[in-house]
Scaffold this motif. Structure first.
Motif, PDB file in Angstrom:
ATOM      1  N   PHE A  87       0.872  -1.175   0.000  1.00 46.82           N
ATOM      2  CA  PHE A  87       0.000   0.000   0.000  1.00 46.82           C
ATOM      3  C   PHE A  87       0.907   1.222   0.000  1.00 46.82           C
ATOM      4  O   PHE A  87       1.920   1.247   0.704  1.00 46.82           O
ATOM      5  CB  PHE A  87      -0.851   0.070   1.274  1.00 46.82           C
ATOM      6  CG  PHE A  87      -2.102  -0.763   1.265  1.00 46.82           C
ATOM      7  CD1 PHE A  87      -3.155  -0.458   0.417  1.00 46.82           C
ATOM      8  CD2 PHE A  87      -2.243  -1.842   2.147  1.00 46.82           C
ATOM      9  CE1 PHE A  87      -4.327  -1.212   0.431  1.00 46.82           C
ATOM     10  CE2 PHE A  87      -3.407  -2.602   2.162  1.00 46.82           C
ATOM     11  CZ  PHE A  87      -4.449  -2.290   1.305  1.00 46.82           C
ATOM     12  N   ASP A  89      -0.505   4.906   0.108  1.00 45.71           N
ATOM     13  CA  ASP A  89      -1.717   5.704  -0.019  1.00 45.71           C
ATOM     14  C   ASP A  89      -1.707   6.972   0.811  1.00 45.71           C
ATOM     15  O   ASP A  89      -0.928   7.120   1.753  1.00 45.71           O
ATOM     16  CB  ASP A  89      -2.936   4.848   0.361  1.00 45.71           C
ATOM     17  CG  ASP A  89      -3.343   3.919  -0.772  1.00 45.71           C
ATOM     18  OD1 ASP A  89      -4.053   4.394  -1.674  1.00 45.71           O
ATOM     19  OD2 ASP A  89      -2.915   2.739  -0.776  1.00 45.71           O
ATOM     20  N   SER A  93      -6.189   9.082  -1.921  1.00 45.30           N
ATOM     21  CA  SER A  93      -6.231   7.813  -2.653  1.00 45.30           C
ATOM     22  C   SER A  93      -7.067   6.773  -1.901  1.00 45.30           C
ATOM     23  O   SER A  93      -7.677   5.905  -2.520  1.00 45.30           O
ATOM     24  CB  SER A  93      -4.821   7.303  -2.954  1.00 45.30           C
ATOM     25  OG  SER A  93      -4.157   6.910  -1.778  1.00 45.30           O
ATOM     26  N   ARG A  97     -10.259   4.594  -3.226  1.00 46.51           N
ATOM     27  CA  ARG A  97     -10.490   3.168  -2.957  1.00 46.51           C
ATOM     28  C   ARG A  97     -11.883   2.923  -2.363  1.00 46.51           C
ATOM     29  O   ARG A  97     -12.601   2.023  -2.795  1.00 46.51           O
ATOM     30  CB  ARG A  97      -9.424   2.631  -1.996  1.00 46.51           C
ATOM     31  CG  ARG A  97      -8.032   2.519  -2.610  1.00 46.51           C
ATOM     32  CD  ARG A  97      -7.045   1.959  -1.587  1.00 46.51           C
ATOM     33  NE  ARG A  97      -5.688   1.875  -2.104  1.00 46.51           N
ATOM     34  CZ  ARG A  97      -5.222   0.851  -2.838  1.00 46.51           C
ATOM     35  NH1 ARG A  97      -5.989  -0.174  -3.112  1.00 46.51           N
ATOM     36  NH2 ARG A  97      -3.970   0.859  -3.266  1.00 46.51           N
TER      37      ARG A  97
ATOM     38  N   THR B 338      -5.056  10.445  -8.326  1.00 46.28           N
ATOM     39  CA  THR B 338      -6.064  11.177  -7.564  1.00 46.28           C
ATOM     40  C   THR B 338      -6.167  12.628  -8.005  1.00 46.28           C
ATOM     41  O   THR B 338      -7.208  13.247  -7.907  1.00 46.28           O
ATOM     42  CB  THR B 338      -5.727  11.163  -6.057  1.00 46.28           C
ATOM     43  OG1 THR B 338      -4.356  11.505  -5.911  1.00 46.28           O
ATOM     44  CG2 THR B 338      -5.970   9.800  -5.460  1.00 46.28           C
ATOM     45  N   GLN B 381       4.071   5.222  -6.765  1.00 47.83           N
ATOM     46  CA  GLN B 381       2.780   5.305  -6.084  1.00 47.83           C
ATOM     47  C   GLN B 381       1.637   4.939  -7.034  1.00 47.83           C
ATOM     48  O   GLN B 381       0.737   4.186  -6.678  1.00 47.83           O
ATOM     49  CB  GLN B 381       2.593   6.726  -5.552  1.00 47.83           C
ATOM     50  CG  GLN B 381       1.412   6.843  -4.614  1.00 47.83           C
ATOM     51  CD  GLN B 381       1.436   8.134  -3.829  1.00 47.83           C
ATOM     52  OE1 GLN B 381       1.595   9.208  -4.404  1.00 47.83           O
ATOM     53  NE2 GLN B 381       1.292   8.042  -2.526  1.00 47.83           N
ATOM     54  N   ASN B 382       1.721   5.449  -8.245  1.00 50.38           N
ATOM     55  CA  ASN B 382       0.695   5.166  -9.229  1.00 50.38           C
ATOM     56  C   ASN B 382       0.617   3.662  -9.535  1.00 50.38           C
ATOM     57  O   ASN B 382      -0.463   3.069  -9.574  1.00 50.38           O
ATOM     58  CB  ASN B 382       1.007   5.962 -10.507  1.00 50.38           C
ATOM     59  CG  ASN B 382      -0.192   6.150 -11.415  1.00 50.38           C
ATOM     60  OD1 ASN B 382      -0.058   6.257 -12.607  1.00 50.38           O
ATOM     61  ND2 ASN B 382      -1.387   6.185 -10.853  1.00 50.38           N
ATOM     62  N   GLN B 385      -0.839   1.758  -6.565  1.00 49.39           N
ATOM     63  CA  GLN B 385      -2.278   1.968  -6.394  1.00 49.39           C
ATOM     64  C   GLN B 385      -3.111   1.289  -7.477  1.00 49.39           C
ATOM     65  O   GLN B 385      -4.298   1.040  -7.281  1.00 49.39           O
ATOM     66  CB  GLN B 385      -2.589   3.469  -6.351  1.00 49.39           C
ATOM     67  CG  GLN B 385      -2.104   4.119  -5.060  1.00 49.39           C
ATOM     68  CD  GLN B 385      -2.324   5.616  -5.030  1.00 49.39           C
ATOM     69  OE1 GLN B 385      -2.960   6.186  -5.917  1.00 49.39           O
ATOM     70  NE2 GLN B 385      -1.790   6.273  -4.010  1.00 49.39           N
ATOM     71  N   GLN B 386      -2.498   1.020  -8.637  1.00 49.91           N
ATOM     72  CA  GLN B 386      -3.294   0.465  -9.739  1.00 49.91           C
ATOM     73  C   GLN B 386      -2.993  -0.995 -10.059  1.00 49.91           C
ATOM     74  O   GLN B 386      -3.836  -1.685 -10.610  1.00 49.91           O
ATOM     75  CB  GLN B 386      -3.083   1.317 -11.010  1.00 49.91           C
ATOM     76  CG  GLN B 386      -3.552   2.764 -10.858  1.00 49.91           C
ATOM     77  CD  GLN B 386      -5.047   2.900 -10.620  1.00 49.91           C
ATOM     78  OE1 GLN B 386      -5.825   2.016 -10.977  1.00 49.91           O
ATOM     79  NE2 GLN B 386      -5.467   3.994 -10.003  1.00 49.91           N
TER      80      GLN B 386
END
Ligand code: FES
Ligand SMILES: [Fe+2]
Lengths: 191, 463
Positions: A87, A89, A93, A97, B338, B381-382, B385-386
């Motif tokens: 994670f 985040d 973000s 989710r 985001t 990070q991208n 997150q994906q």
């Protein structure tokens, strides 16, 4: 330059237990309120009340889960690799989710039935006023669809909780899972 | 090497019974058959080139990572001469795992059982108490090294095979190289792995994610519906089946089983969709919308490392997702952020077999080594997150594949077939410079069917 090579051990300090020198004793008013908050958080997630969960998060939240890597010899304790995470985040973000979970998020629709067990809670005071370092153990049982075998995971959570007008908000969470290869098929649940 | 002729399963079933090449159908039994799995390990995973990692993981002499070639655990180590060696992580003495850590630096790998010692290149140094000659005299020291695989480094990616005499890496890539070079060999310093790979295990056969990696664009529309609902691919939840954003492009497939989906970025992602490239030169286009992972500053390097035709493709219709046979997914994509923007996500997945019913998902996340630190941070990070463990896109894949696996256990279900009958057929678009089979238009089953034909070819060759 950040050394990102897999072979090099993580260069950040080895953290064990509370960093804070000022312990908030078990049974004290603050300790009890924080423990209650952790229980409430686990219940909100197990019951999939995500709006309630988001309300417990500070807007400057950083929420991460570094990977683990089995090491030996002099580096045997440097087994947390913060160059890579499960994670990575922020408050925004996490909203993305939780927002997805209200739409076509097949990974959790139908949803898993989960049970979060939070134990071994240690609390310390931080320099910033009204901020507390909170370490807890987390054990999760996750029942997926009609599969009779549950998925499990276990780890330590290193949190910062902030008292905002009598309500504790999560400002930092690092989830240190125990497995280097996760046995959970995905992390479509929050830890 | 092993030498075995084409096989028949113990109940008399042949490969042609399982893969119907007239009907373009594959029996679901292939996902749940232990006997077939053992043939796959011998005929595919002990034979073809396999992705193990990236040279940026082990920059220094003595650095190593431990990885898997099928179910064979190997040490990937950089020796004193700078060369990368891949050796079986099994002690030739009595079979103990030589290296018990997953990564580190060691000038010598000493087996913890009786102490036989090996160099990073796998060669045998000796056993303790040299004067007692504990390795005996029947075999020379040269014969007692760790078993070595053949290694090839491509764009920094570490590939290895046990097939010492077999096809070269270039033959293995074939015409796919022209397209893959646009991803892996486009800048002076190349890619950097941003950290050790994420790893997790799924209860499904390796072929379930792997056949999808062969450019199954179609599933995006339904399984990844939440992408459309997020509005990032143009269209809305209501209109996704009408305008099918991102489903059109040019799929390219190769005899070797590799494939790539070449997509016009501006068509795929809403955040770019109001860009007009009309009357713009190539470089202007590249500057307006560099391919995922590339900065304006890196554009001159594209010209230096690639042919004009390759640069033109990167500027207009870059390869974005696809697969390398047998078990690698390539994703060089723009993924939603985001803040509404996009930094790009560069990831490779290896789907490593763990028995007939389990696969290890290994997620490698990259950035261009010469891009700014902040961009690396954003891309990391991208990608997290994906894709991979918690990835919003791939969570749904990871929940779907085990359900196919469970279905394949049933007596009746096993006789069901996977269908690859939506075939476009090879059609080279006008002015298309690359090789391979081209399938322009809506993404169809051609590339995945090519994957099964490549599988059939390897499985029916003598092992
Ligand atoms: S098994 Fe390795 S030294 Fe004996
Ligand atoms: Fe997918």
């Amino acid at each position: 330059m950040i050394d990102r090579s897999t072979a090099s051990a993580d260069q950040s300090a080895i953290v064990r237990g509370l960093v804070s020198k000022v312990r908030v004793p078990l049974g004290s008013e603050i300790y009890n309120r924080i423990l209650e908050t952790l229980y409430d958080e686990a219940a909100a997630l197990d019951e999939r009340r995500f709006d309630d969960w988001v309300a417990m998060l500070a807007e400057d939240l950083v929420y991460t889960a570094p990977i683990r890597l089995t090491r030996n010899g002099v580096n045997k304790d440097r087994d947390v690799m913060r160059t890579m995470m499960h994670f990575d985040d922020t408050y925004e973000s996490l909203l993305l989710r939780t927002g997805r979970l209200t739409k076509s998020a097949w990974a959790e629709d139908p949803p898993s039935r989960t049970r979060r067990f939070v134990t071994n809670v240690r609390v310390g005071e931080l320099d910033a006023p009204e901020e507390y370092e909170v370490i807890s153990y987390l054990y999760v049982e996750r029942s997926r669809l009609s599969v009779p075998e549950n998925e499990q995971t276990s780890g330590e959570r290193r949190d910062v909780w902030r008292n905002v007008g009598g309500v504790y908000k999560l400002a930092r969470r690092e989830i240190i899972l125990d497995q280097s290869t996760l046995s959970m098929a995905n992390l479509a649940i929050f830890l | 090497m092993l030498h075995k002729p084409g096989f028949v399963l113990s109940d008399g079933t042949t490969l042609d019974d399982l893969i119907d090449r007239d009907m373009n159908e594959v029996s679901m039994r292939v996902m749940d058959d232990a006997e077939l799995y053992h043939h796959e390990m011998e005929r595919i995973f002990a034979k073809t080139w396999l992705l193990l990692g990236h040279d940026s993981e082990i920059p220094k002499s003595g650095d190593y990572v431990v990885r898997d070639m099928g179910e064979d655990n190997v040490i990937v180590a950089r020796a004193r001469d700078g060369q990368i060696n891949v050796s079986l992580n099994v002690c030739p003495h009595r079979g103990m795992k030589v290296c018990t850590a997953e990564a580190g630096n060691a000038p010598i790998h000493r087996c913890i059982y009786h102490g036989w010692a090996f160099r990073p290149d796998g060669s045998f140094i000796g056993a303790p108490i040299e004067k007692e000659q504990m390795h005996g005299s029947k075999r020379t020291k040269d014969e007692l090294g760790l078993k070595k695989a053949r290694v090839h480094i491509y764009g920094g990616l570490i590939f290895a095979t046990w097939n010492i005499e077999g096809p070269s890496f270039d033959e293995f890539l074939g015409d796919a190289k022209y397209y893959l070079d646009q991803l892996f060999c486009r800048t002076d310093s190349g890619l950097e792995l941003l950290g050790p790979p994420q790893r997790f295990v799924l209860p499904c056969n390796w072929k379930i994610p792997s056949e999808q990696s062969a450019s199954d664009g179609f599933h995006t529309l339904t399984l990844h519906r939440s992408l459309m609902e997020g509005g990032v691919m143009g269209g809305t939840a209501e209109s996704i089946y009408d305008n099918a954003p991102g489903m059109y492009g040019v799929d390219v497939g190769f005899e070797q089983g590799h494939s790539l989906r070449c997509l016009e970025a501006a068509q795929t992602f809403k955040m770019f969709s109001d860009m007009s490239f009309e009357g713009k030169t190539l470089d202007e286009r590249l500057e307006m919308l560099p391919p995922p992972g590339i900065t304006k500053e890196l554009i001159p390097q594209l010209h230096k490392n690639l042919s004009p035709a390759q640069v033109e493709q990167l500027a207009t219709i870059p390869p974005q997702v696809g697969g390398m046979f047998p078990n690698v997914l390539v994703a060089f994509i723009f993924a939603p952020r985001t803040d509404g923007g996009s930094s790009g996500a560069l990831a490779l997945h290896a789907y490593v077999p763990r028995g007939p019913h389990q696969v290890e998902f290994v997620n490698f996340i990259f950035a261009e080594k010469d891009c700014p630190e902040q961009m690396k941070r954003d891309m990391l990070q991208n990608s997290i997150q994906q894709t991979g463990t918690s990835g919003l896109i791939e969570q749904d894949d990871a929940d779907t594949w085990p359900q196919i696996q469970r279905a394949a256990r049933g007596v009746m279900s096993k006789t069901q077939t996977l269908k690859y009958q939506a075939i476009h057929g090879h059609e080279k678009p006008e002015g298309w410079q690359g090789g391979g089979y081209c399938y322009p238009g809506f993404t169809k089953d051609d590339t995945q069917w090519n994957w099964w034909l490549a599988y059939h070819r390897l499985m029916s060759a003598d092992a």
